[in-house]
Design an enzyme around this catalytic site. Sequence first.
Site, PDB file in Angstrom:
ATOM      1  N   ASP A 193      -1.605   9.599  -9.979  1.00 33.23           N
ATOM      2  CA  ASP A 193      -1.610   8.525 -10.971  1.00 33.23           C
ATOM      3  C   ASP A 193      -0.183   8.166 -11.393  1.00 33.23           C
ATOM      4  O   ASP A 193       0.157   6.990 -11.564  1.00 33.23           O
ATOM      5  CB  ASP A 193      -2.413   8.941 -12.206  1.00 33.23           C
ATOM      6  CG  ASP A 193      -3.914   8.947 -11.947  1.00 33.23           C
ATOM      7  OD1 ASP A 193      -4.348   8.409 -10.902  1.00 33.23           O
ATOM      8  OD2 ASP A 193      -4.654   9.493 -12.792  1.00 33.23           O
ATOM      9  N   ASP A 198       0.838  -1.200   0.000  1.00 29.37           N
ATOM     10  CA  ASP A 198       0.000   0.000   0.000  1.00 29.37           C
ATOM     11  C   ASP A 198       0.873   1.250   0.000  1.00 29.37           C
ATOM     12  O   ASP A 198       1.828   1.355   0.781  1.00 29.37           O
ATOM     13  CB  ASP A 198      -0.905  -0.003   1.230  1.00 29.37           C
ATOM     14  CG  ASP A 198      -1.975   1.071   1.147  1.00 29.37           C
ATOM     15  OD1 ASP A 198      -2.992   0.822   0.478  1.00 29.37           O
ATOM     16  OD2 ASP A 198      -1.791   2.141   1.746  1.00 29.37           O
ATOM     17  N   ASN A 219      -1.975  13.244  -3.379  1.00 34.71           N
ATOM     18  CA  ASN A 219      -3.046  13.782  -4.223  1.00 34.71           C
ATOM     19  C   ASN A 219      -3.401  15.211  -3.842  1.00 34.71           C
ATOM     20  O   ASN A 219      -3.604  16.076  -4.709  1.00 34.71           O
ATOM     21  CB  ASN A 219      -4.294  12.895  -4.112  1.00 34.71           C
ATOM     22  CG  ASN A 219      -4.233  11.684  -5.023  1.00 34.71           C
ATOM     23  OD1 ASN A 219      -3.556  11.689  -6.042  1.00 34.71           O
ATOM     24  ND2 ASN A 219      -4.941  10.639  -4.647  1.00 34.71           N
ATOM     25  N   GLU A 260      -4.865   2.567  -4.049  1.00 36.80           N
ATOM     26  CA  GLU A 260      -3.404   2.617  -4.006  1.00 36.80           C
ATOM     27  C   GLU A 260      -2.807   1.329  -3.438  1.00 36.80           C
ATOM     28  O   GLU A 260      -1.654   1.302  -3.021  1.00 36.80           O
ATOM     29  CB  GLU A 260      -2.933   3.816  -3.167  1.00 36.80           C
ATOM     30  CG  GLU A 260      -3.304   3.753  -1.696  1.00 36.80           C
ATOM     31  CD  GLU A 260      -4.653   4.401  -1.391  1.00 36.80           C
ATOM     32  OE1 GLU A 260      -4.826   4.813  -0.235  1.00 36.80           O
ATOM     33  OE2 GLU A 260      -5.509   4.487  -2.285  1.00 36.80           O
ATOM     34  N   HIS A 303      -4.251  14.892  -8.568  1.00 43.54           N
ATOM     35  CA  HIS A 303      -4.545  13.492  -8.881  1.00 43.54           C
ATOM     36  C   HIS A 303      -3.730  12.975 -10.062  1.00 43.54           C
ATOM     37  O   HIS A 303      -3.430  11.777 -10.124  1.00 43.54           O
ATOM     38  CB  HIS A 303      -6.041  13.320  -9.153  1.00 43.54           C
ATOM     39  CG  HIS A 303      -6.879  13.451  -7.915  1.00 43.54           C
ATOM     40  ND1 HIS A 303      -7.083  12.400  -7.043  1.00 43.54           N
ATOM     41  CD2 HIS A 303      -7.539  14.510  -7.379  1.00 43.54           C
ATOM     42  CE1 HIS A 303      -7.851  12.800  -6.047  1.00 43.54           C
ATOM     43  NE2 HIS A 303      -8.140  14.079  -6.216  1.00 43.54           N
TER      44      HIS A 303
END
Length: 264
Positions: free
Chosen positions: A151, A134, A142, A177, A147
């Site tokens: 990504d 994770d 973010n 994630e 965002h």
Amino acid sequence: MSRPVAPEARSYWRALILRLGHLRSVVLIAAFSIIVSMVITAVATRSLFVMTDAEFWQTMVLAAAVPGVIAPIVGHITIGLVLDLDRAQSAIAYMATRDALTGAANRAILMQRLEAEAGRHFRTGDPLTLLMVDADHFKHINDTWGHATGDRVLVAIAEVCETLMRPTDLFARYGGEEFAVLLPATNRSEGVAIGEQVRQAVADLQLFGPDGARIPITVSVGVSVLTSPDPGCKRLFDSADGALYEAKRTGRNRCVVADRTRAA
């Protein structure tokens, strides 16, 4: 990101076309068409008509000329359609098995492979290890860089993890994630070693935000080993998630083994 090559069904005809080459395939189709046309014409004219030798050979020339003109055009179009269809089928297969953003295997493929590997574990006794990975502080990334940058972080994590996978391993995006790594024929200590490699490789990533600042990227890793019958591998996932939660709770950027409270 350099995405994994899409799965290629490679039908018999596509494999043959790729082996021969487009031009050679067209030539062979044309030659075959001419031969078939001439054979059929010869048999038909000899059995159904009374012709002089000159008339016969004029008919044979015509029988060769017509497919000689038409067959290359039709062959070129047909070969193009075969290749386009196969590429479309490969793309569909790719989208059905891969995560659209990262190119990693998707959750459905993970569960399918996990079921197969769990069955093999109980048949052969080979160990089976699961890693849950994770991204740390992903919401902060973010919120700070946007965002789109988030990504990029997920793609970068996927890329570096894929480079560490062995041919028998499976790296998949589990959701958000969170990623999963399935390690067949891998015991606890080997799983921890791979988890540490993943953790360190991600920590070494050099990724920069729009403002030029380096983005601190780390992951927490939970390690679990399948040891008893576990329908749907629920306990395996629960124990890996528990170890992952412990890694988060105790400071992040660490690898923790299920049922242990210390970082590996």
